[in-house]
Design an enzyme around this catalytic site. Structure first.
Site, PDB file in Angstrom:
ATOM      1  CD  GLU A 229      13.596 -58.325  65.951  1.00  0.00           C
ATOM      2  OE1 GLU A 229      14.139 -59.450  66.003  1.00  0.00           O
ATOM      3  OE2 GLU A 229      12.444 -58.147  65.495  1.00  0.00           O
TER       4      GLU A 229
ATOM      5  CD  GLU B 153      11.461 -56.538  61.330  1.00  0.00           C
ATOM      6  OE1 GLU B 153      12.601 -56.056  61.316  1.00  0.00           O
ATOM      7  OE2 GLU B 153      11.226 -57.724  61.613  1.00  0.00           O
TER       8      GLU B 153
END
Length: 487
Positions: free
Chosen positions: A235, A338
């Site tokens: 991220e 994810e």
């Protein structure tokens, strides 16, 4: 002369396509429904059905379907991406909870995920490079300030995480595709001088951090855990209260082409797959444009990883962005790295929309070109942790560490409708539906069997036609149910 030249060019252009067709014919037995039965496996809300064999059907001659009928159409000769696998992440949290289970429950858990017969046959495994939020605390593999990485060691992971990963590999038959992701460089390498709350990697530590990945890969492989690849940063556009580090598209591109890619190559690790982005679908196209359009960066990138949390802004999942990356850069692979259901609430263990979120995402992502799909934590406790910053979430299986019992959520079974029946190297084939109440995808396995997944999003049971060419069978799917048809 010009006509002859054009004909020669056409022949030369056709040769690779013809060769690919011949290769596919060798890889897969030609598909036919002749003499085949259809095994229907079903999971449904308010029914005692969990990956249950509910019907054995036969094919009959198909007529032109009416508009009043609901149909799923499969065209086996239209084939797309090769399937890599499905799995989840073994985090510190998962490993710490696993260690608290009895030996019998540990065996049950491993079989549930990694045994194809007794469980759902996971084949991918993601893990973290040192700590993430799903650890009991922040840590790295070096002493603070060690730019030369002389103190590098993975002793922390030997207590819980490495034993669990090895057990997973063993249960899966000795082979799992394992990849790793960092959440943050060590504090001293960052602009904010801490692992938490974002910050950026300082330029003077680019080489140290690139070497850190290489040391991690070598250390894990020395322990008998082959590393398939890694993502550059979990991220990279999120400033989180937990371990995080921000990279602009240009910063990630330049770190890849000037440091990480060359370093892995120099260290004899050039075969490791490097996955960029590893964040939500919302900005993935811009990241792809920036990195994949740069030849020097692109040569080191296997493909792009993505998550599903773009809905934090209040919108719906942006599945089309996945397709648009695939269309723009067809030579790059797409990997879902994810996803989990946020905001843990023990009262929602059996909350069916959580499972349907998985089914909807997996079908759409695969239909848009994704080759593999990786869930987040494979196991958490009765509090949705441990998590050192209170970011408690759901996993497909939870363990109540007070009673020692395992709690299987509907999400586990929805994932299993894909992972249990779609084999490595299967090819996705063209599949469409005639009503928006159903979602569907299909994969042709290398053994010649087709696996078609059908999901009913509605409140009513639905009778639908499964039509393959001139053949069909008629199937009943319960309300809020998912089926895998194997034929």
């Amino acid at each position: 002369m010009k006509k002859i030249y054009i004909k020669i060019c056409c022949v030369l252009l056709c040769v690779p396509a013809f060769a690919q067709q011949q290769k596919e014919k060798k890889e897969y037995k030609s598909f036919s429904t002749n003499g085949k039965t259809v095994s229907v496996y079903t999971t449904a809300e308010n029914r005692d059905l969990r990956l249950t064999l509910t019907k054995e059907l036969v094919f009959s001659k198909a007529m032109q379907p009416l508009e009043t009928e609901i149909s799923v159409f499969v065209e086996p000769d239209k084939r797309f991406q090769k399937f890599m696998g499905i799995g989840g992440a073994i985090t510190d949290a998962s490993a710490e909870v696993f260690a608290k289970l009895s030996k019998a429950k540990q065996l049950e858990f491993m079989n549930a995920y990694y045994d194809k017969g007794k469980g759902i046959g996971y084949s991918l495994l993601r893990t973290t490079i040192h700590s993430s939020d799903f650890s009991s605390g922040s840590y790295t593999y070096i002493e603070e300030g060690d730019k030369e990485l002389k103190t590098f060691n993975i002793d922390h992971d030997r207590k819980y995480r490495i034993p669990m990963i090895k057990e997973a590999i063993k249960t899966a038959g000795g082979k799992l595709l394992l990849y790793a992701s960092p959440w943050s460089p060590p504090s001293f390498m960052k602009s904010n001088q801490q692992m938490l709350k974002g910050g950026t990697l300082l330029p003077e530590f680019y080489q140290s951090w690139a070497s850190y990945y290489a040391k991690f890969i070598k250390a894990y492989e020395k322990e008998g855990m082959p590393i398939w690849g890694l993502t550059i940063q979990n991220e990279p556009m999120a400033v989180q209260t937990w371990e995080s580090c921000v990279y602009s598209a240009e910063a990630e591109r330049d770190f890849l082409k000037n440091f990480l890619g060359p370093t892995l190559k120099k260290e004899g690790l050039g075969d490791k797959k490097i996955v960029v982005w590893d964040h939500n679908r919302d900005l993935m196209n811009q990241r792809a444009n920036t990195i994949f359009s740069d030849p020097e960066a692109s040569k080191y990138a296997w493909g792009m990883g993505f998550h599903w949390y773009e809905t934090w802004a209040g919108g719906t999942p942006m599945f089309d962005n996945v397709r648009k990356v695939q269309e723009a850069f067809p030579d790059k692979k797409l990997l879902f790295t994810e996803g989990c259901v946020e905001k843990f609430d023990a009262k929602k263990y059996q909350f069916w929309p959580n499972a349907e979120r998985y089914g909807t995402a997996m079908i759409n992502d695969f239909n848009n070109g994704t080759v593999g799909w990786t869930d987040w934590n494979i196991l958490l406790d009765q509090n949705g942790g441990p998590n050192h910053v209170g970011n408690f979430c759901f996993a497909p299986i939870h363990a109540d560490t007070n009673t020692g019992e395992l709690i299987y959520t509907p999400s586990y079974y929805y994932i299993g409708h894909f992972s249990k029946y779609i084999q490595a190297d299967a090819r996705r084939v063209s599949t469409s539906v005639s009503r928006s109440t159903l979602l569907s995808t299909s994969f042709l396995n290398v053994d010649g069997k087709m696996a078609t997944v059908v999901m009913n999003q509605s409140n009513a049971e639905i009778t639908y036609n499964l039509i393959i060419g001139t053949q069909k069978t008629v199937v009943l799917i319960p309300a809020h149910g998912i089926q895998t048809l194997v034929y």
